[in-house]
Design a protein around this motif. Structure first.
Motif, PDB file in Angstrom:
ATOM      1  N   LEU A 237       0.826  -1.207   0.000  1.00  0.00           N
ATOM      2  CA  LEU A 237       0.000   0.000   0.000  1.00  0.00           C
ATOM      3  C   LEU A 237       0.861   1.258   0.000  1.00  0.00           C
ATOM      4  CD1 LEU A 237      -2.772  -1.067   2.554  1.00  0.00           C
ATOM      5  CD2 LEU A 237      -2.980  -0.907   0.052  1.00  0.00           C
ATOM      6  N   LYS A 238       1.975   1.227   0.710  1.00  0.00           N
ATOM      7  CA  LYS A 238       2.894   2.361   0.742  1.00  0.00           C
ATOM      8  C   LYS A 238       3.455   2.641  -0.645  1.00  0.00           C
ATOM      9  CE  LYS A 238       5.909   5.407   2.198  1.00  0.00           C
ATOM     10  NZ  LYS A 238       5.509   6.777   2.633  1.00  0.00           N
ATOM     11  N   ARG A 239       3.866   1.591  -1.339  1.00  0.00           N
ATOM     12  CA  ARG A 239       4.427   1.759  -2.683  1.00  0.00           C
ATOM     13  C   ARG A 239       3.387   2.259  -3.680  1.00  0.00           C
ATOM     14  NH1 ARG A 239       8.060  -3.816  -2.465  1.00  0.00           N
ATOM     15  NH2 ARG A 239       9.850  -2.865  -1.374  1.00  0.00           N
TER      16      ARG A 239
ATOM     17  N   ALA B  75       5.959   4.033  12.276  1.00  0.00           N
ATOM     18  CA  ALA B  75       7.094   3.268  12.793  1.00  0.00           C
ATOM     19  C   ALA B  75       6.766   2.681  14.160  1.00  0.00           C
ATOM     20  CB  ALA B  75       8.329   4.164  12.898  1.00  0.00           C
ATOM     21  N   PRO B  76       7.138   1.440  14.410  1.00  0.00           N
ATOM     22  CA  PRO B  76       6.913   0.851  15.741  1.00  0.00           C
ATOM     23  C   PRO B  76       7.642   1.666  16.811  1.00  0.00           C
ATOM     24  CG  PRO B  76       7.597  -0.820  14.146  1.00  0.00           C
ATOM     25  CD  PRO B  76       7.802   0.509  13.490  1.00  0.00           C
ATOM     26  N   LYS B  77       7.150   1.603  18.041  1.00  0.00           N
ATOM     27  CA  LYS B  77       7.759   2.372  19.123  1.00  0.00           C
ATOM     28  C   LYS B  77       9.223   2.026  19.325  1.00  0.00           C
ATOM     29  CE  LYS B  77       3.481   3.188  21.710  1.00  0.00           C
ATOM     30  NZ  LYS B  77       2.763   2.995  23.001  1.00  0.00           N
ATOM     31  N   TRP B  78       9.570   0.745  19.147  1.00  0.00           N
ATOM     32  CA  TRP B  78      10.961   0.347  19.364  1.00  0.00           C
ATOM     33  C   TRP B  78      11.886   0.880  18.271  1.00  0.00           C
ATOM     34  CZ3 TRP B  78      12.949  -2.341  15.331  1.00  0.00           C
ATOM     35  CH2 TRP B  78      12.049  -3.056  14.509  1.00  0.00           C
TER      36      TRP B  78
ATOM     37  N   ALA C  99      13.039  -3.848  10.592  1.00  0.00           N
ATOM     38  CA  ALA C  99      13.706  -2.555  10.433  1.00  0.00           C
ATOM     39  C   ALA C  99      14.273  -2.407   9.026  1.00  0.00           C
ATOM     40  CB  ALA C  99      14.816  -2.413  11.469  1.00  0.00           C
ATOM     41  N   HIS C 100      14.875  -3.474   8.519  1.00  0.00           N
ATOM     42  CA  HIS C 100      15.454  -3.434   7.167  1.00  0.00           C
ATOM     43  C   HIS C 100      14.378  -3.171   6.120  1.00  0.00           C
ATOM     44  CE1 HIS C 100      17.142  -5.294   3.424  1.00  0.00           C
ATOM     45  NE2 HIS C 100      18.172  -4.577   3.800  1.00  0.00           N
ATOM     46  N   ILE C 101      13.235  -3.830   6.263  1.00  0.00           N
ATOM     47  CA  ILE C 101      12.139  -3.644   5.304  1.00  0.00           C
ATOM     48  C   ILE C 101      11.571  -2.228   5.390  1.00  0.00           C
ATOM     49  CG2 ILE C 101       9.796  -4.369   4.717  1.00  0.00           C
ATOM     50  CD1 ILE C 101      10.601  -7.203   5.657  1.00  0.00           C
ATOM     51  N   LEU C 102      11.318  -1.763   6.611  1.00  0.00           N
ATOM     52  CA  LEU C 102      10.703  -0.447   6.783  1.00  0.00           C
ATOM     53  C   LEU C 102      11.639   0.675   6.336  1.00  0.00           C
ATOM     54  CD1 LEU C 102       8.837  -0.825  10.195  1.00  0.00           C
ATOM     55  CD2 LEU C 102       7.867  -0.810   7.887  1.00  0.00           C
ATOM     56  N   LEU C 103      12.910   0.564   6.641  1.00  0.00           N
ATOM     57  CA  LEU C 103      13.855   1.605   6.238  1.00  0.00           C
ATOM     58  C   LEU C 103      14.054   1.613   4.728  1.00  0.00           C
ATOM     59  CD1 LEU C 103      16.466   1.276   9.107  1.00  0.00           C
ATOM     60  CD2 LEU C 103      15.036   3.275   8.628  1.00  0.00           C
ATOM     61  N   GLY C 104      13.804   0.477   4.094  1.00  0.00           N
ATOM     62  CA  GLY C 104      13.923   0.429   2.646  1.00  0.00           C
ATOM     63  C   GLY C 104      12.678   0.909   1.924  1.00  0.00           C
ATOM     64  N   ALA C 105      11.508   0.628   2.496  1.00  0.00           N
ATOM     65  CA  ALA C 105      10.247   0.938   1.812  1.00  0.00           C
ATOM     66  C   ALA C 105       9.560   2.197   2.315  1.00  0.00           C
ATOM     67  CB  ALA C 105       9.287  -0.245   1.950  1.00  0.00           C
TER      68      ALA C 105
ATOM     69  N   ASP D 221      10.818   7.633   4.496  1.00  0.00           N
ATOM     70  CA  ASP D 221      10.262   8.973   4.684  1.00  0.00           C
ATOM     71  C   ASP D 221       9.230   9.034   5.798  1.00  0.00           C
ATOM     72  OD1 ASP D 221       8.748   7.319   2.958  1.00  0.00           O
ATOM     73  OD2 ASP D 221       7.554   9.037   2.309  1.00  0.00           O
ATOM     74  N   ASP D 222       8.758   7.881   6.252  1.00  0.00           N
ATOM     75  CA  ASP D 222       7.800   7.840   7.368  1.00  0.00           C
ATOM     76  C   ASP D 222       8.496   7.669   8.723  1.00  0.00           C
ATOM     77  OD1 ASP D 222       5.628   8.100   5.680  1.00  0.00           O
ATOM     78  OD2 ASP D 222       5.302   5.939   5.494  1.00  0.00           O
ATOM     79  N   ILE D 223       9.818   7.530   8.722  1.00  0.00           N
ATOM     80  CA  ILE D 223      10.560   7.244   9.955  1.00  0.00           C
ATOM     81  C   ILE D 223      11.473   8.423  10.282  1.00  0.00           C
ATOM     82  CG2 ILE D 223      12.195   5.668  11.073  1.00  0.00           C
ATOM     83  CD1 ILE D 223      11.221   3.492   9.153  1.00  0.00           C
TER      84      ILE D 223
END
Length: 209
Positions: free
Chosen positions: A62-64, A72-75, A106-112, A115-117
């Motif tokens: 959906l982001k793409r 982003a998760p709290k951690w 983290a690897h997936i979120l930072l790649g995809a 801009d949301d983090i």
């Protein structure tokens, strides 16, 4: 139950990321969407600007497509990761509790969704620092390996995967050495029991006649 070659050698990073994508994350939908019927169960409906839960693979899709933002998760925040690094660096500290797929997520979120983090570059650095200090503690834990158990709580899937080949080989060797020592001890006891001492019989035999 026999351990397969795959279990001994571990998984590849793409395989671990595939497993991680089943974990839920929070999204903010940008468009209205009806409920989706997935194999795991229904997801949605999505009504902006209300936050919703979605599996990571769907959130990334959906982001793409510019249909959501990922929260982003709290951690996965700078302040939380910095505090975790400080805790991990304390002498004789336990492994901090983290999601089992925190590295892959983290690897997936930072790649995809970089801009949301917030503070994404600092977070990348902290994740690397955190991984290195936990790797050091893992190596220290392996030095205390014994034939009965190896207890290192709160390791993630990727961290377990890194030590799996070494651990299984070392554990097998320890079991073999332990079995060999037990066999030698049994043989020694058997030889001792079979030995006769005629001089004792001559000395004490008459006492028990």
């Amino acid at each position: 139950m026999a351990i397969t070659t795959q279990q001994r050698e571990g998984f590849t990073m793409p395989e671990l990321e595939y497993l991680a994508q089943c974990e839920d994350v929070t999204i903010v939908p940008l468009y209205r969407m009806d409920r989706l019927e997935l194999v795991r169960g229904p997801v949605g409906p999505f009504r902006p600007p209300q936050k919703a839960q979605a599996p990571l693979w769907l959130a990334v899709a959906l982001k793409r497509a510019n249909r959501c933002r990922i929260v982003a998760p709290k951690w996965l925040s700078y302040s939380h990761l910095r505090e975790l690094c400080k805790q991990e660096e304390q002498p004789e500290s336990m492994f901090a509790r983290l999601p089992v797929h925190y590295l892959e997520t983290a690897h997936i979120l930072l790649g995809a969704a970089e801009d949301d983090i917030a503070d994404s570059q600092d977070i990348r650095r902290l994740l690397q620092d955190l991984r290195e200090v936990r790797q050091s503690k893992t190596r220290e834990g392996l030095r205390m390996l014994n034939p009965m158990q190896l207890q290192m709580d709160n390791l993630s899937a990727a961290e377990i995967n890194e030590i799996r080949p070494l651990f299984t080989h070392a554990f097998d060797m320890l079991h073999r050495l332990d079995s060999l020592a037990a066999s030698e001890e049994s043989q020694h006891q058997s030889q001792f029991a079979d030995q006769s001492y005629p001089e004792f019989d001559d000395t004490f035999g008459s006492s028990f006649a």
